[in-house]
Scaffold this active site. Sequence first.
Site, PDB file in Angstrom:
ATOM      1  N   SER A 148       0.795  -1.227   0.000  1.00  0.00           N
ATOM      2  CA  SER A 148       0.000   0.000   0.000  1.00  0.00           C
ATOM      3  C   SER A 148       0.827   1.276   0.000  1.00  0.00           C
ATOM      4  O   SER A 148       0.776   2.079   0.940  1.00  0.00           O
ATOM      5  CB  SER A 148      -0.947  -0.035   1.189  1.00  0.00           C
ATOM      6  OG  SER A 148      -1.603  -1.259   1.163  1.00  0.00           O
ATOM      7  N   ARG A 163       7.557   5.992  -4.369  1.00  0.00           N
ATOM      8  CA  ARG A 163       8.129   6.570  -3.141  1.00  0.00           C
ATOM      9  C   ARG A 163       7.416   5.972  -1.933  1.00  0.00           C
ATOM     10  O   ARG A 163       6.305   5.462  -2.041  1.00  0.00           O
ATOM     11  CB  ARG A 163       8.021   8.093  -3.144  1.00  0.00           C
ATOM     12  CG  ARG A 163       6.760   8.726  -2.630  1.00  0.00           C
ATOM     13  CD  ARG A 163       6.822  10.246  -2.719  1.00  0.00           C
ATOM     14  NE  ARG A 163       7.042  10.651  -4.097  1.00  0.00           N
ATOM     15  CZ  ARG A 163       6.097  10.692  -5.015  1.00  0.00           C
ATOM     16  NH1 ARG A 163       4.854  10.360  -4.718  1.00  0.00           N
ATOM     17  NH2 ARG A 163       6.355  11.052  -6.260  1.00  0.00           N
ATOM     18  N   ASP A 201      -3.841  -1.437  -1.430  1.00  0.00           N
ATOM     19  CA  ASP A 201      -4.937  -1.809  -0.509  1.00  0.00           C
ATOM     20  C   ASP A 201      -6.300  -1.289  -0.976  1.00  0.00           C
ATOM     21  O   ASP A 201      -7.328  -1.919  -0.746  1.00  0.00           O
ATOM     22  CB  ASP A 201      -4.642  -1.366   0.943  1.00  0.00           C
ATOM     23  CG  ASP A 201      -4.237   0.089   1.072  1.00  0.00           C
ATOM     24  OD1 ASP A 201      -4.092   0.772   0.039  1.00  0.00           O
ATOM     25  OD2 ASP A 201      -4.040   0.555   2.223  1.00  0.00           O
TER      26      ASP A 201
HETATM   27  C1  BGC Z   1      -0.310   5.285   0.089  1.00  0.00           C
HETATM   28  C2  BGC Z   1      -1.364   4.525  -0.676  1.00  0.00           C
HETATM   29  C3  BGC Z   1      -2.237   3.721   0.263  1.00  0.00           C
HETATM   30  C4  BGC Z   1      -2.784   4.616   1.385  1.00  0.00           C
HETATM   31  C5  BGC Z   1      -3.652   3.867   2.371  1.00  0.00           C
HETATM   32  C6  BGC Z   1      -0.942   6.081   1.219  1.00  0.00           C
HETATM   33  O1  BGC Z   1       0.050   6.696   1.974  1.00  0.00           O
HETATM   34  O2  BGC Z   1       0.375   6.160  -0.777  1.00  0.00           O
HETATM   35  O3  BGC Z   1      -0.774   3.679  -1.645  1.00  0.00           O
HETATM   36  O4  BGC Z   1      -3.292   3.156  -0.459  1.00  0.00           O
HETATM   37  O5  BGC Z   1      -1.704   5.228   2.056  1.00  0.00           O
HETATM   38  O6  BGC Z   1      -2.970   2.816   2.958  1.00  0.00           O
END
Ligand code: BGC
Length: 483
Positions: A148, A163, A201
């Site tokens: 995620s 990143r 996610d």
């Molecule tokens: C990330 C996402 C993720 C979200 C929730 C963010 O900081 O960049 O990819 O889906 O957090 O977990």
Amino acid sequence: MYLPHHLEPTIKQLEEDFAISDEFLIKASDFFLQSMDEGLKAPEQSREHMPMIPTYVTAIPTGKEKGLYLAADLGGTNFRVCSVDLKGDHTHELIQNKYRIPQELMKASSADKLFSYLAQKIESFLDEHHTEAKEKSTQPLKLGFTFSFPVNQTNLDEGTLIRWTKGFDIPDAVDRDIVDLLQANLTVLEINVKVVALANDTVGTLLSGAYQNNPAETNANTIVGAIFGTGTNGAYFETLENIPKLKNPPPGAKGMVINTEWGSFDNTLKILPRTKYDEIVDSETANKGYHLFEKRISGMFLGEILRVILIDLFKQDLIFTDLYKARGGSLPHRLAQPWQLDSEVLSYLQIDDSTDLKMSELILQNTLRLPTTRDERVVIQRLTQAISNRAAKLSAIPLATIAKRVKDQYKDDDKDFEFGCDGSVVEFYPGFRQAILDSVNVIDPLKGTNKKIHIRISKDGSSVGVAVVPALVEEIQKNPHNL
Ligand code: BGC
């Protein structure tokens, strides 16, 4: 609640600085729509627009998908390993183990430390629940990996990290293929598992929401998978003609799930509210200048925003003055330390209605070792409410805008729209869900239809959903006309 007049104007001003008007919500929704289009067009990632990442998932599950899959889920402070048995009738069985990620692996010089830890945990899960995976003669178990963070996905099982967010910082992993990193470490341990899918996610939450939802019973279609937890983000299904940057779409696909990475909405702060406290919080993060929307909304940041305001009020001699003297010129260590005020604490302060906020007194004492006066607690409660209110109202912007955007995809169908959501903030923060819905109604994305909008909490969605990916692919291969 009443405050003496040396405090009232300052707190009132802060409340105003955090207030979000109805006009703003409408304007921000238009801007969000425009930012989505820019992200879907721009061939390269840049700080200027939302990533809008194609995921190579070309269909939404129907609930008929079947099979046993493994899922591994990394997204915050925990790593989860599960096996998911999809029954093909909207239901599933889930076995899962949860492991806390050691702090030193979240910020490390080498990615292999983290990924070898993940592989070891997958091994312990298999030792406990699926010993067959150790037998080389059998077919490898298929594993979906929920990862995620922003990943530049190039296929269902391929993607490089753009990143880190949410406090992770392992520079060595950036630009590397996440599936390769995990697979290589599983191979070292001789585990008979093949990583077949990589998903965010939010994609998992969308897919599991759709798998579990039976529209014939709920009279609703799942149109968004969203997370409001440590971080925030959302995914939805977009039609191909609206994704100009996707140069080689999979043959036969009519559309694709898009991981918006809406945490990066308006990184250049063209319209988002900005207070000096938002700037301080951003400056404390490893991904400074990015994910500025997330830093106004999600669980990792709400407590920190409150903490930096309290420190500022203290510096202005407005609060904690007696405490400071009594402690011989210092503040309790936990209050002075960044990231020590957990958003969970705010969820208790938010709704304390005890006399003189005695409950809050106890909570602040227990969690921060912070003694407070009645007036200080009133300040803290009013600020908590201002911060969380802003967060909930801002959260409505992407949800409502996506509803508006996909309205046409469902024009021949009269079912309601459902947002599948997961994450501690949307699940547990008092009043958050209702505040989101109230602001969605202000934006009124389904104007002109009789459809309603619901929020459904999709528990374990991110893990169940990634198991749906390989099952969905098998379904598509069997019935390509279902695309
Ligand atoms: C990330 C996402 C993720 C979200 C929730 C963010 O900081 O960049 O990819 O889906 O957090 O977990």
